[in-house]
Design a protein around this motif. Structure first.
Motif, PDB file in Angstrom:
ATOM      1  N   GLY A 293       0.820  -1.213   0.000  1.00 18.16           N
ATOM      2  CA  GLY A 293       0.000   0.000   0.000  1.00 18.16           C
ATOM      3  C   GLY A 293       0.846   1.251   0.000  1.00 18.16           C
ATOM      4  O   GLY A 293       0.560   2.217  -0.721  1.00 18.16           O
ATOM      5  N   ALA A 294       1.910   1.236   0.808  1.00 16.51           N
ATOM      6  CA  ALA A 294       2.812   2.398   0.836  1.00 16.51           C
ATOM      7  C   ALA A 294       3.495   2.600  -0.508  1.00 16.51           C
ATOM      8  O   ALA A 294       3.662   3.743  -0.968  1.00 16.51           O
ATOM      9  CB  ALA A 294       3.851   2.211   1.942  1.00 16.51           C
ATOM     10  N   LEU A 295       3.865   1.486  -1.147  1.00 12.43           N
ATOM     11  CA  LEU A 295       4.498   1.589  -2.462  1.00 12.43           C
ATOM     12  C   LEU A 295       3.531   2.178  -3.478  1.00 12.43           C
ATOM     13  O   LEU A 295       3.921   3.023  -4.303  1.00 12.43           O
ATOM     14  CB  LEU A 295       4.963   0.203  -2.923  1.00 12.43           C
ATOM     15  N   PHE A 296       2.260   1.774  -3.427  1.00  8.02           N
ATOM     16  CA  PHE A 296       1.265   2.313  -4.357  1.00  8.02           C
ATOM     17  C   PHE A 296       1.089   3.817  -4.154  1.00  8.02           C
ATOM     18  O   PHE A 296       1.050   4.589  -5.121  1.00  8.02           O
ATOM     19  CB  PHE A 296      -0.077   1.604  -4.156  1.00  8.02           C
ATOM     20  N   ILE A 297       1.004   4.240  -2.898  1.00  7.46           N
ATOM     21  CA  ILE A 297       0.808   5.671  -2.611  1.00  7.46           C
ATOM     22  C   ILE A 297       2.020   6.475  -3.085  1.00  7.46           C
ATOM     23  O   ILE A 297       1.869   7.532  -3.705  1.00  7.46           O
ATOM     24  CB  ILE A 297       0.569   5.876  -1.104  1.00  7.46           C
ATOM     25  N   ARG A 298       3.231   5.969  -2.802  1.00  4.83           N
ATOM     26  CA  ARG A 298       4.430   6.679  -3.239  1.00  4.83           C
ATOM     27  C   ARG A 298       4.486   6.767  -4.764  1.00  4.83           C
ATOM     28  O   ARG A 298       4.868   7.806  -5.327  1.00  4.83           O
ATOM     29  CB  ARG A 298       5.667   5.964  -2.714  1.00  4.83           C
ATOM     30  N   SER A 299       4.124   5.674  -5.443  1.00 11.70           N
ATOM     31  CA  SER A 299       4.153   5.668  -6.903  1.00 11.70           C
ATOM     32  C   SER A 299       3.140   6.649  -7.465  1.00 11.70           C
ATOM     33  O   SER A 299       3.419   7.377  -8.431  1.00 11.70           O
ATOM     34  CB  SER A 299       3.856   4.256  -7.424  1.00 11.70           C
ATOM     35  N   TYR A 300       1.946   6.680  -6.862  1.00 12.69           N
ATOM     36  CA  TYR A 300       0.901   7.603  -7.323  1.00 12.69           C
ATOM     37  C   TYR A 300       1.346   9.054  -7.130  1.00 12.69           C
ATOM     38  O   TYR A 300       1.194   9.895  -8.031  1.00 12.69           O
ATOM     39  CB  TYR A 300      -0.387   7.336  -6.559  1.00 12.69           C
ATOM     40  N   GLU A 301       1.916   9.345  -5.969  1.00 16.95           N
ATOM     41  CA  GLU A 301       2.381  10.706  -5.705  1.00 16.95           C
ATOM     42  C   GLU A 301       3.521  11.088  -6.642  1.00 16.95           C
ATOM     43  O   GLU A 301       3.586  12.225  -7.130  1.00 16.95           O
ATOM     44  CB  GLU A 301       2.831  10.825  -4.248  1.00 16.95           C
ATOM     45  N   ARG A 302       4.406  10.135  -6.916  1.00 12.74           N
ATOM     46  CA  ARG A 302       5.505  10.420  -7.839  1.00 12.74           C
ATOM     47  C   ARG A 302       4.955  10.723  -9.233  1.00 12.74           C
ATOM     48  O   ARG A 302       5.411  11.638  -9.915  1.00 12.74           O
ATOM     49  CB  ARG A 302       6.465   9.232  -7.897  1.00 12.74           C
ATOM     50  N   GLY A 303       3.955   9.945  -9.659  1.00 16.02           N
ATOM     51  CA  GLY A 303       3.353  10.185 -10.958  1.00 16.02           C
ATOM     52  C   GLY A 303       2.708  11.559 -11.043  1.00 16.02           C
ATOM     53  O   GLY A 303       2.808  12.235 -12.078  1.00 16.02           O
ATOM     54  N   GLU A 304       2.041  11.978  -9.958  1.00 19.40           N
ATOM     55  CA  GLU A 304       1.433  13.310  -9.935  1.00 19.40           C
ATOM     56  C   GLU A 304       2.494  14.394 -10.056  1.00 19.40           C
ATOM     57  O   GLU A 304       2.326  15.372 -10.797  1.00 19.40           O
ATOM     58  CB  GLU A 304       0.640  13.484  -8.631  1.00 19.40           C
ATOM     59  N   ARG A 305       3.598  14.233  -9.335  1.00 18.64           N
ATOM     60  CA  ARG A 305       4.662  15.238  -9.386  1.00 18.64           C
ATOM     61  C   ARG A 305       5.298  15.301 -10.771  1.00 18.64           C
ATOM     62  O   ARG A 305       5.589  16.384 -11.286  1.00 18.64           O
ATOM     63  CB  ARG A 305       5.727  14.937  -8.320  1.00 18.64           C
ATOM     64  N   VAL A 306       5.498  14.124 -11.375  1.00 20.07           N
ATOM     65  CA  VAL A 306       6.085  14.096 -12.723  1.00 20.07           C
ATOM     66  C   VAL A 306       5.161  14.769 -13.727  1.00 20.07           C
ATOM     67  O   VAL A 306       5.593  15.549 -14.588  1.00 20.07           O
ATOM     68  CB  VAL A 306       6.378  12.638 -13.141  1.00 20.07           C
ATOM     69  N   HIS A 307       3.853  14.493 -13.615  1.00 21.59           N
ATOM     70  CA  HIS A 307       2.899  15.110 -14.539  1.00 21.59           C
ATOM     71  C   HIS A 307       2.871  16.628 -14.387  1.00 21.59           C
ATOM     72  O   HIS A 307       2.868  17.375 -15.381  1.00 21.59           O
ATOM     73  CB  HIS A 307       1.503  14.532 -14.301  1.00 21.59           C
ATOM     74  N   LEU A 308       2.872  17.114 -13.157  1.00 24.49           N
ATOM     75  CA  LEU A 308       2.885  18.559 -12.932  1.00 24.49           C
ATOM     76  C   LEU A 308       4.161  19.191 -13.482  1.00 24.49           C
ATOM     77  O   LEU A 308       4.133  20.286 -14.059  1.00 24.49           O
ATOM     78  CB  LEU A 308       2.750  18.856 -11.434  1.00 24.49           C
ATOM     79  N   ALA A 309       5.281  18.492 -13.314  1.00 22.61           N
ATOM     80  CA  ALA A 309       6.543  19.010 -13.842  1.00 22.61           C
ATOM     81  C   ALA A 309       6.510  19.074 -15.364  1.00 22.61           C
ATOM     82  O   ALA A 309       7.006  20.035 -15.974  1.00 22.61           O
ATOM     83  CB  ALA A 309       7.700  18.128 -13.375  1.00 22.61           C
ATOM     84  N   MET A 310       5.899  18.055 -15.996  1.00 21.10           N
ATOM     85  CA  MET A 310       5.804  18.055 -17.454  1.00 21.10           C
ATOM     86  C   MET A 310       4.888  19.181 -17.944  1.00 21.10           C
ATOM     87  O   MET A 310       5.211  19.868 -18.924  1.00 21.10           O
ATOM     88  CB  MET A 310       5.287  16.693 -17.938  1.00 21.10           C
ATOM     89  N   VAL A 311       3.763  19.366 -17.266  1.00 19.58           N
ATOM     90  CA  VAL A 311       2.831  20.430 -17.667  1.00 19.58           C
ATOM     91  C   VAL A 311       3.481  21.797 -17.522  1.00 19.58           C
ATOM     92  O   VAL A 311       3.322  22.679 -18.370  1.00 19.58           O
ATOM     93  CB  VAL A 311       1.534  20.340 -16.835  1.00 19.58           C
ATOM     94  N   SER A 312       4.242  21.981 -16.452  1.00 19.94           N
ATOM     95  CA  SER A 312       4.905  23.269 -16.233  1.00 19.94           C
ATOM     96  C   SER A 312       5.966  23.553 -17.285  1.00 19.94           C
ATOM     97  O   SER A 312       6.365  24.706 -17.472  1.00 19.94           O
ATOM     98  CB  SER A 312       5.547  23.301 -14.842  1.00 19.94           C
ATOM     99  N   ARG A 313       6.410  22.484 -17.979  1.00 18.53           N
ATOM    100  CA  ARG A 313       7.407  22.662 -19.037  1.00 18.53           C
ATOM    101  C   ARG A 313       6.787  22.650 -20.431  1.00 18.53           C
ATOM    102  O   ARG A 313       7.491  22.512 -21.430  1.00 18.53           O
ATOM    103  CB  ARG A 313       8.475  21.574 -18.919  1.00 18.53           C
ATOM    104  N   GLY A 314       5.457  22.734 -20.501  1.00 19.84           N
ATOM    105  CA  GLY A 314       4.801  22.889 -21.791  1.00 19.84           C
ATOM    106  C   GLY A 314       4.214  21.626 -22.375  1.00 19.84           C
ATOM    107  O   GLY A 314       3.858  21.599 -23.562  1.00 19.84           O
ATOM    108  N   TYR A 315       4.071  20.556 -21.576  1.00 21.96           N
ATOM    109  CA  TYR A 315       3.503  19.306 -22.097  1.00 21.96           C
ATOM    110  C   TYR A 315       2.019  19.494 -22.405  1.00 21.96           C
ATOM    111  O   TYR A 315       1.248  19.955 -21.559  1.00 21.96           O
ATOM    112  CB  TYR A 315       3.687  18.190 -21.074  1.00 21.96           C
ATOM    113  N   THR A 316       1.593  19.145 -23.613  1.00 20.14           N
ATOM    114  CA  THR A 316       0.188  19.314 -24.027  1.00 20.14           C
ATOM    115  C   THR A 316      -0.429  17.999 -24.497  1.00 20.14           C
ATOM    116  O   THR A 316      -1.476  18.008 -25.149  1.00 20.14           O
ATOM    117  CB  THR A 316       0.085  20.344 -25.163  1.00 20.14           C
ATOM    118  N   GLY A 317       0.193  16.887 -24.186  1.00 20.83           N
ATOM    119  CA  GLY A 317      -0.352  15.588 -24.591  1.00 20.83           C
ATOM    120  C   GLY A 317       0.472  14.865 -25.621  1.00 20.83           C
ATOM    121  O   GLY A 317       0.196  13.708 -25.942  1.00 20.83           O
TER     122      GLY A 317
END
Length: 253
Positions: free
Chosen positions: A194-218
């Motif tokens: 469960g802890a691994l799932f939560i950490r992975s989900y949070e990491r994915g959210e951070r990566v997505h936000l970082a990509m969007v902030s750098r101009g990712y549009t899909g």
């Protein structure tokens, strides 16, 4: 897909096969597998010639036989299934070595073993001469849906990250004297999952936000658009065209 990503199947080299554009190799292997599958199972000699073609391609790519054979072990579960077919299939039976075996089951087992082994060998040869990053670029070049290419890219890139996280959690448990020895320890393992799932989900959210902030549009930018010349397509077509000639002989003889 800008950075390289090595994988265990890849074998670094400078052979003519390594130098071919990835989309040429992907198309060649795909056509080869289709031709092998289309070959009648009764043409036993044809599958021997296919194996010779794979061996010749491996020789040109300078891939050692041991390297190739070791990675063919991935098909062991399918071999086990094929071995059971002569015993469970219906129809006429023959006595072979004191065993009553189904004729249709024997042909089915041969069909699975021959075509499956050749398909796996061709795929291993492709992976041995093409880096993962190049495979993804090749699929993109062949007009595979961009979203599928991106999903595959993220899976490859962050699979190792998650595996590394699991390794660190395991070391943390061992350093605290924990060893899973029975059912009473399943609760700890479940909490770790469960802890691994939560950490992975949070990491994915951070990566997505970082990509969007750098101009990712899909869509991901293509940093290298490798085009293949006519000569390169011709060299890549040698394997499937040779296999096609064998397949046509298999249907006519």
């Amino acid at each position: 897909m800008g950075a390289g990503h090595a994988h265990k199947l890849y074998r670094h080299g400078h052979s003519p096969v390594h130098a071919l554009p990835p989309h040429c190799k992907i198309a060649a292997v795909f056509c080869f597998v289709l031709i092998v599958v289309s070959t009648p199972r009764e043409a036993i000699w044809a599958f021997g010639l296919y194996a010779v073609l794979i061996a010749a391609a491996a020789g040109v790519a300078r891939i050692p036989a041991g390297f190739l054979l070791k990675r063919l072990l991935i098909e062991v579960p399918f071999v086990a299934f094929a071995v059971l077919m002569p015993f469970v299939a219906e129809g006429p039976h023959i006595d072979l070595g004191g065993l009553s075996l189904s004729v249709s089951g024997l042909w089915g087992a041969w069909n699975i073993l021959a075509k499956g082994t050749l398909g796996v060998a061709a795929s291993v040869l492709l992976a041995s001469t093409t880096e993962l990053r190049e495979l993804l670029l090749g699929l993109q070049r062949l007009r595979m849906p961009p979203m599928l290419v991106q999903i595959a890219s993220f899976m490859i890139r962050y699979g190792d990250v998650i595996t590394d996280e699991m390794r660190r959690m395991r070391i943390a448990r061992l350093s605290r004297g924990f060893e899973a020895r029975g059912v009473r320890h399943w609760g700890v393992l479940a909490k770790s999952a469960g802890a691994l799932f939560i950490r992975s989900y949070e990491r994915g959210e951070r990566v997505h936000l970082a990509m969007v902030s750098r101009g990712y549009t899909g869509t991901m930018p293509v940093l290298s658009d490798t085009r293949a010349s006519g000569a390169q397509w011709t060299r890549a077509a040698v394997l499937p065209l040779s296999a096609l000639a064998v397949c046509l002989l298999g249907w006519t003889l």
